[in-house]
Structures are given as C-alpha cells and as structure tokens.
Design an enzyme around this catalytic site. Structure first.
Site, PDB file in Angstrom:
ATOM      1  CB  SER A 140     -37.748 -24.749  31.497  1.00  0.00           C
ATOM      2  OG  SER A 140     -36.648 -23.687  30.964  1.00  0.00           O
ATOM      3  CE1 TYR A 153     -34.141 -28.671  29.851  1.00  0.00           C
ATOM      4  CE2 TYR A 153     -34.413 -26.595  28.933  1.00  0.00           C
ATOM      5  CZ  TYR A 153     -34.507 -27.232  30.647  1.00  0.00           C
ATOM      6  OH  TYR A 153     -35.415 -27.126  31.624  1.00  0.00           O
TER       7      TYR A 153
END
Length: 264
Positions: A140, A153
């Site tokens: 990501s 995250y």
C-alpha cells in the site's frame, strides 16, 4: 496481461482480489483461490469457471502458519507461475477517538505482514526448485505514509514492503521474480469503513488492471496513483512536525458498525 497458467491468489472473495481473479480468468488458466467468506468465494469461483478457467478454492486462516504452509504445499503439486498475495485488513482509530486495541493491532499485523511472509517463504521454496515463478505482494502507499490514525496498518505495510524487497534480492539469481504493488485508496471493504478524505480513490477493477499492466511491463514496484506517490516522497524529506501539519487535512477514523470483520 500475463502468460501465467497456474496462479495462486489470496483474498479472492471480494474487492481487489476478486477483480484480479476476474481479469486473469480464461481458458487454460488454473486459479487457486483462498478467501475468508465461503459463500462469496464460491460465487466468484462459479463466475471464473464460466469464463473458462479452472478454479480451486480453499477457506484458509492465513494467520495459522501450519494451515498456510499446508495450503501452499497442496496447490504447488504443479508449479505455481504467479502468486498474488493480496489478502489484508484495515483498522485504525475508532469513532470513539481511540486507536485500535492491542489485540486488533496484533491481528492486523498478523494478517498484513506475518501471513504473506509465511506464504512467500513457502512459495519461494517451490519456485526456487522449479527455477521460475513470480510473487506479487499487494502492499500500500500506506507503507510510505505516517498516518497517526492507522499506525499499525502503516507498520504492517512498511514491513511487507521491506520484506519483499529483501526477498527479491535473494530470489533473483534463481529465476524467481518479486513484484510489489503499492496502491492508494481503492473502492473495497477497506474504504467502506474509512471516514475521512480518500484522495485518488479508484474502482477495484481499475486498480486490478493497473497492477496487471505493471506486471506485464516488468515493473518491479507498481505505485499508483503516481501523484500521491510523488507527494509522499517529497513529504518524507520534511521534518516530522511539518509532515504532521500536512497530514491534518487527511485525518480519519474507522467505523466498523456492527460488523467487526468489515475492512477485511
């Protein structure tokens, strides 16, 4: 987009994984799919078979090391040409203003970092023996961001990017390719629970096409949208307090509602 004939794909029951599977399905291709939702995965499998692909499905807890390794060994009875390690989850600051609990943070790191690491190491053994294969990690742009509302995250994605880069160097002499995709916001269960700005958000189908086009071109790291990746590179050159000030306009919280599995 790719000449792979036997493809392993995690997180195939929804979102980006489903769109990757749809784009890859055609006669002569075998898709070995895992997912968390049995009914949803079965529906995807039926759709892919209608497109002419052979499909094998498994409901696997990828955070269970023994189960994850066992699944890879089971599907690798014939060489895996391409493995797309896509499964992941998203969590962060709740609507009550508190960061995710330590337990949720641990689950997130197990799902986004430990699980693909375990799968990749087992896949590497099989691909090294075969002298060919490609492992693609879906990381990501969060790997390069300092998101105060989702520190676990960001850590999990930064970790898998670092691992993949190191694995790439190790496997290259054996003819095994490692690719990393760093997408921004995609219309998936993750963004359904995200309450805040979503700059550059794109449909999952478009994201899948972008990843597979980069894979076909031989790109080592597929970062998109490009303007957001450039912005993160420039921002990283600034003192952290200036970065934090810029990030104020992007603050968010996560709202799972009554379903704790949302965001997976």
């Amino acid at each position: 987009m790719t000449g792979a004939r036997r493809i392993l794909l995690t997180g195939a029951s929804s979102g980006l994984g489903r769109e990757l599977a749809r784009a890859l399905a055609k006669p002569g291709v075998t898709l070995c799919l895992s997912g968390r939702r049995e009914a949803a995965l079965a529906t995807v499998a039926d759709e892919l078979r209608a497109k002419g692909a052979e499909v094998e499905t498994a409901i696997v807890d990828l955070t269970d090391i023994q189960a994850a390794e066992g699944w890879v060994d089971a599907v690798a009875h014939a060489p895996i040409d391409l493995a797309l390690l896509n499964a992941g989850m998203f969590d962060g600051r709740g609507k009550d203003g508190k960061l995710e609990s330590p337990r949720r943070a641990a689950i997130q790191i197990e799902t986004n970092l430990t699980a693909p690491t375990v799968l990749a190491l087992r896949l590497a053994d099989h691909m090294r023996e075969a002298g060919q294969g490609t492992i693609l990690f879906v990381s990501s742009l969060g790997a390069f961001a300092n998101q105060a509302d989702a520190p676990s995250y960001c850590a999990s994605k930064a970790g898998i990017t670092a691992f993949a880069r190191a694995l790439r160097e190790d496997l290259a002499p054996d003819g095994v390719r490692v690719v990393i995709a760093h997408p921004g916001h995609i219309e998936t269960p993750q963004t359904e629970v995200h309450r805040g700005p979503l700059p550059g958000i794109m449909p999952a189908e478009q994201a899948a096409k972008t990843i597979l086009a980069g894979l076909a071109r031989g790109t080592a790291e597929i970062d998109f949208p490009g303007h957001l990746r450039l912005g993160l590179k420039l921002q990283s050159l600034l003192p952290w307090k200036m970065q934090a000030k810029i990030n104020q306009g992007l603050r968010f919280h996560v709202d799972h509602g009554d379903d704790p599995d949302k965001g997976k």
